[in-house]
Design a protein around this motif. Sequence first.
Motif, short mmCIF file in Angstrom:
data_model
loop_
_atom_site.label_atom_id
_atom_site.label_comp_id
_atom_site.label_asym_id
_atom_site.label_seq_id
_atom_site.Cartn_x
_atom_site.Cartn_y
_atom_site.Cartn_z
N LYS A 23 0.84 -1.20 0.00
CA LYS A 23 0.00 0.00 0.00
C LYS A 23 0.87 1.25 0.00
O LYS A 23 0.63 2.20 -0.73
CB LYS A 23 -0.93 -0.01 1.22
CG LYS A 23 -1.86 1.18 1.27
CD LYS A 23 -2.76 1.10 2.48
CE LYS A 23 -3.62 2.34 2.56
NZ LYS A 23 -4.39 2.40 3.77
N HIS A 24 1.93 1.25 0.80
CA HIS A 24 2.82 2.40 0.88
C HIS A 24 3.51 2.65 -0.46
O HIS A 24 3.70 3.79 -0.85
CB HIS A 24 3.84 2.21 2.00
CG HIS A 24 4.77 3.37 2.14
ND1 HIS A 24 4.35 4.59 2.61
CD2 HIS A 24 6.07 3.52 1.82
CE1 HIS A 24 5.36 5.43 2.60
NE2 HIS A 24 6.41 4.81 2.13
N ASP A 25 3.87 1.59 -1.17
CA ASP A 25 4.56 1.75 -2.44
C ASP A 25 3.68 2.42 -3.49
O ASP A 25 4.20 3.05 -4.40
CB ASP A 25 5.04 0.39 -2.97
CG ASP A 25 6.25 -0.13 -2.19
OD1 ASP A 25 6.88 0.68 -1.48
OD2 ASP A 25 6.54 -1.33 -2.29
N THR A 26 2.38 2.28 -3.38
CA THR A 26 1.50 2.85 -4.40
C THR A 26 0.89 4.17 -3.97
O THR A 26 0.22 4.80 -4.77
CB THR A 26 0.37 1.86 -4.73
OG1 THR A 26 -0.39 1.60 -3.55
CG2 THR A 26 0.91 0.57 -5.30
N GLU A 27 1.12 4.61 -2.75
CA GLU A 27 0.56 5.88 -2.30
C GLU A 27 1.25 7.05 -2.99
O GLU A 27 2.43 7.01 -3.29
CB GLU A 27 0.73 6.03 -0.79
CG GLU A 27 -0.22 5.20 0.01
CD GLU A 27 -0.07 5.40 1.51
OE1 GLU A 27 0.78 6.18 1.93
OE2 GLU A 27 -0.83 4.76 2.24
N LYS A 28 0.48 8.07 -3.23
CA LYS A 28 0.99 9.29 -3.85
C LYS A 28 0.82 10.46 -2.89
O LYS A 28 -0.12 10.50 -2.12
CB LYS A 28 0.23 9.60 -5.15
CG LYS A 28 0.31 8.53 -6.20
CD LYS A 28 1.65 8.49 -6.84
CE LYS A 28 1.67 7.46 -7.96
NZ LYS A 28 2.99 7.29 -8.50
N ASN A 29 1.74 11.38 -2.95
CA ASN A 29 1.64 12.61 -2.18
C ASN A 29 0.98 13.65 -3.08
O ASN A 29 1.52 14.00 -4.13
CB ASN A 29 3.02 13.10 -1.75
CG ASN A 29 3.68 12.17 -0.77
OD1 ASN A 29 3.01 11.53 0.04
ND2 ASN A 29 4.99 12.06 -0.84
N ASN A 30 -0.19 14.12 -2.67
CA ASN A 30 -0.95 15.11 -3.43
C ASN A 30 -0.95 16.44 -2.67
O ASN A 30 -1.04 16.45 -1.45
CB ASN A 30 -2.38 14.63 -3.65
CG ASN A 30 -2.43 13.36 -4.47
OD1 ASN A 30 -1.81 13.26 -5.52
ND2 ASN A 30 -3.15 12.37 -3.99
N TYR A 31 -0.88 17.53 -3.44
CA TYR A 31 -0.74 18.85 -2.84
C TYR A 31 -1.73 19.83 -3.45
O TYR A 31 -2.05 19.75 -4.64
CB TYR A 31 0.68 19.40 -3.09
CG TYR A 31 1.78 18.48 -2.63
CD1 TYR A 31 2.25 18.52 -1.32
CD2 TYR A 31 2.34 17.55 -3.50
CE1 TYR A 31 3.26 17.67 -0.88
CE2 TYR A 31 3.35 16.70 -3.08
CZ TYR A 31 3.82 16.76 -1.77
OH TYR A 31 4.81 15.92 -1.36
N VAL A 32 -2.18 20.78 -2.63
CA VAL A 32 -3.01 21.88 -3.12
C VAL A 32 -2.57 23.15 -2.39
O VAL A 32 -2.31 23.14 -1.19
CB VAL A 32 -4.52 21.62 -2.91
CG1 VAL A 32 -4.89 21.41 -1.46
CG2 VAL A 32 -5.36 22.74 -3.52
N VAL A 33 -2.43 24.22 -3.18
CA VAL A 33 -2.06 25.53 -2.64
C VAL A 33 -3.13 26.52 -3.06
O VAL A 33 -3.48 26.61 -4.23
CB VAL A 33 -0.68 25.99 -3.17
CG1 VAL A 33 -0.33 27.37 -2.61
CG2 VAL A 33 0.40 24.98 -2.82
N ASP A 61 -0.51 14.48 -7.43
CA ASP A 61 -1.18 15.62 -8.01
C ASP A 61 -0.75 16.89 -7.29
O ASP A 61 -0.59 16.89 -6.08
CB ASP A 61 -2.70 15.39 -7.86
CG ASP A 61 -3.53 16.37 -8.64
OD1 ASP A 61 -3.07 16.85 -9.68
OD2 ASP A 61 -4.66 16.66 -8.20
N PHE A 62 -0.58 17.97 -8.05
CA PHE A 62 -0.25 19.26 -7.45
C PHE A 62 -1.14 20.30 -8.11
O PHE A 62 -1.07 20.50 -9.32
CB PHE A 62 1.23 19.62 -7.68
CG PHE A 62 1.75 20.70 -6.76
CD1 PHE A 62 2.68 20.39 -5.78
CD2 PHE A 62 1.32 22.02 -6.88
CE1 PHE A 62 3.17 21.38 -4.93
CE2 PHE A 62 1.81 23.01 -6.04
CZ PHE A 62 2.74 22.69 -5.06
N GLN A 63 -2.00 20.94 -7.31
CA GLN A 63 -2.93 21.92 -7.83
C GLN A 63 -2.76 23.24 -7.11
O GLN A 63 -2.50 23.27 -5.91
CB GLN A 63 -4.38 21.43 -7.66
CG GLN A 63 -4.66 20.16 -8.43
CD GLN A 63 -6.12 19.78 -8.40
OE1 GLN A 63 -7.00 20.64 -8.42
NE2 GLN A 63 -6.39 18.49 -8.37
#
Length: 138
Positions: A23-33, A61-63
């Motif tokens: 699960k940890h290997d497939t997790e993504k860090n997503n960001y919003v500002v 994702d970065f938005q």
Amino acid sequence: MKKIILIFTAFLMLFSVKTQAQKHDTEKNNYVVLTKKIPQLQPILITAEELKKEDGHHFGDFQVIVCGQTVKGLINLEEMKKFTHRAEKAGVELKACGFSLKKFGVDPEKIPSEMEIVENGILYDFQLQKKGYFSIEL
């Protein structure tokens, strides 16, 4: 009987540890500002580029959502071009707050075509936070 229970318990623990690692290997860090100042796009994009390098395959994702009176500056296509180009290269999505566009009389047709308009930038930010996005307001 005790051996069977012990083996079964050990098997479950092993399976659960393996599942967590996968699960940890497939997790993504997503960001919003959420920003209220167009000049802040420069350091935000630099940050996105650095996080992309740092996160590696965990970068998701970065938005960036532009809200407030500063949306008036979004129609300066020449100034915005440098930001939209850099954002595209970095995989960053730029958004404009539709509520702010209406409030400050900005024609949505005049903002860069690379920018998506979200109905309510603050609500959109909260919705992404509920999905687990890291968030900051500048």
